[in-house]
Design an enzyme around this catalytic site. Structure first.
Site, PDB file in Angstrom:
ATOM      1  N   LYS A  11      -3.457  29.747 -22.012  1.00 45.16           N
ATOM      2  CA  LYS A  11      -4.287  30.951 -22.153  1.00 45.16           C
ATOM      3  C   LYS A  11      -5.737  30.600 -22.530  1.00 45.16           C
ATOM      4  O   LYS A  11      -6.033  29.465 -22.931  1.00 45.16           O
ATOM      5  CB  LYS A  11      -3.663  31.866 -23.207  1.00 45.16           C
ATOM      6  N   TYR A  51       1.875  41.244 -16.489  1.00 41.28           N
ATOM      7  CA  TYR A  51       2.388  41.887 -17.698  1.00 41.28           C
ATOM      8  C   TYR A  51       2.958  43.275 -17.407  1.00 41.28           C
ATOM      9  O   TYR A  51       2.944  44.144 -18.285  1.00 41.28           O
ATOM     10  CB  TYR A  51       1.266  41.964 -18.740  1.00 41.28           C
ATOM     11  N   ASN A 114      -2.112  33.310 -28.482  1.00 40.07           N
ATOM     12  CA  ASN A 114      -0.977  32.438 -28.844  1.00 40.07           C
ATOM     13  C   ASN A 114      -0.806  31.231 -27.901  1.00 40.07           C
ATOM     14  O   ASN A 114       0.294  30.735 -27.710  1.00 40.07           O
ATOM     15  CB  ASN A 114       0.309  33.258 -29.001  1.00 40.07           C
ATOM     16  N   HIS A 117       1.766  31.157 -22.301  1.00 38.29           N
ATOM     17  CA  HIS A 117       2.799  32.102 -21.862  1.00 38.29           C
ATOM     18  C   HIS A 117       3.825  31.289 -21.094  1.00 38.29           C
ATOM     19  O   HIS A 117       3.454  30.358 -20.382  1.00 38.29           O
ATOM     20  CB  HIS A 117       2.190  33.170 -20.941  1.00 38.29           C
ATOM     21  N   GLU A 128       6.785  35.619 -11.389  1.00 41.76           N
ATOM     22  CA  GLU A 128       5.513  35.183 -11.986  1.00 41.76           C
ATOM     23  C   GLU A 128       4.891  34.038 -11.181  1.00 41.76           C
ATOM     24  O   GLU A 128       3.671  33.997 -10.988  1.00 41.76           O
ATOM     25  CB  GLU A 128       5.733  34.767 -13.445  1.00 41.76           C
TER      26      GLU A 128
HETATM   27  P1  CMP Z   1       3.228  36.304 -23.824  1.00 45.89           P
HETATM   28  O1  CMP Z   1       4.329  35.302 -23.839  1.00 45.89           O
HETATM   29  O2  CMP Z   1       2.052  36.041 -22.963  1.00 45.89           O
HETATM   30  O3  CMP Z   1       3.843  37.723 -23.409  1.00 45.89           O
HETATM   31  C1  CMP Z   1       3.222  38.920 -23.778  1.00 45.89           C
HETATM   32  C2  CMP Z   1       2.158  38.739 -24.813  1.00 45.89           C
HETATM   33  O4  CMP Z   1       1.801  39.894 -25.520  1.00 45.89           O
HETATM   34  C3  CMP Z   1       2.631  37.793 -25.881  1.00 45.89           C
HETATM   35  O5  CMP Z   1       2.700  36.498 -25.346  1.00 45.89           O
HETATM   36  C4  CMP Z   1       1.555  38.024 -26.958  1.00 45.89           C
HETATM   37  O6  CMP Z   1       0.420  37.202 -26.764  1.00 45.89           O
HETATM   38  C5  CMP Z   1       1.126  39.477 -26.717  1.00 45.89           C
HETATM   39  N1  CMP Z   1       1.470  40.402 -27.784  1.00 45.89           N
HETATM   40  C6  CMP Z   1       0.588  41.044 -28.549  1.00 45.89           C
HETATM   41  N2  CMP Z   1       1.220  41.835 -29.428  1.00 45.89           N
HETATM   42  C7  CMP Z   1       2.535  41.678 -29.234  1.00 45.89           C
HETATM   43  C8  CMP Z   1       3.710  42.216 -29.837  1.00 45.89           C
HETATM   44  N3  CMP Z   1       3.652  43.083 -30.834  1.00 45.89           N
HETATM   45  N4  CMP Z   1       4.920  41.807 -29.367  1.00 45.89           N
HETATM   46  C9  CMP Z   1       4.997  40.917 -28.337  1.00 45.89           C
HETATM   47  N5  CMP Z   1       3.918  40.391 -27.719  1.00 45.89           N
HETATM   48  C10 CMP Z   1       2.700  40.754 -28.170  1.00 45.89           C
END
Ligand code: CMP
Length: 133
Positions: A11, A51, A114, A117, A128
């Protein structure tokens, strides 16, 4: 041995901090195969397709804003049980809960930024991967 595939995205936070090599290296050292690798800017349309399952959730707009905020690196990774293996290497979605030694536990602090993904199921991986390769 049956091979499985996963999409991994490095990311914008991790790309911006120069962690591309470090993260790719972890997958390579584990023995996984990088079948495809592409750096790109994600636009809102692509972010919404990636998403789609989070549409309508309170964090959806922030999620799209973040993934479109800078370049990302998309990886097509293959290996035995790769989805399970990668999800363990990546750690909990919320970096505050991710164990040290995992990618998020070592390189991230907050849930939006974070670091990576990774696909969570084989059908999701197919979908995906088709968006990026
Ligand atoms: P990712 O694995 O990219 O999938 C969805 C993303 O939403 C997740 O990582 C987080 O970066 C983001 N996100 C933000 N808030 C939340 C939440 N409350 N629960 C889950 N994902 C979240």
């Amino acid at each position: 041995m049956e091979m499985q595939k996963s999409l991994v995205l490095i990311k914008p936070d991790a790309v911006g901090r120069g962690l591309r090599g470090e993260i790719i290296s972890r997958f390579e050292k584990r023995g996984l195969t990088i079948k495809g690798l592409r750096q790109l800017d994600v636009d809102t349309a692509l972010a919404s397709r990636l998403y789609d399952i989070h549409e309508g959730k309170p964090f959806f707009n922030d999620l799209v804003a973040f993934i479109t905020s800078g370049p990302i690196v998309a990886l097509h990774v293959e290996g035995p049980e790769v989805i399970k293996v990668i999800r363990k290497m990546v750690g909990a979605t919320n970096p505050a809960e991710a164990e040290p030694g995992t990618i998020r536990g070592d390189y991230a602090l907050v849930i939006d930024a974070n670091a990576v993904h990774a696909s969570d199921a084989p059908e999701r991986a197919e979908y995906e991967l088709s968006l990026f390769f």
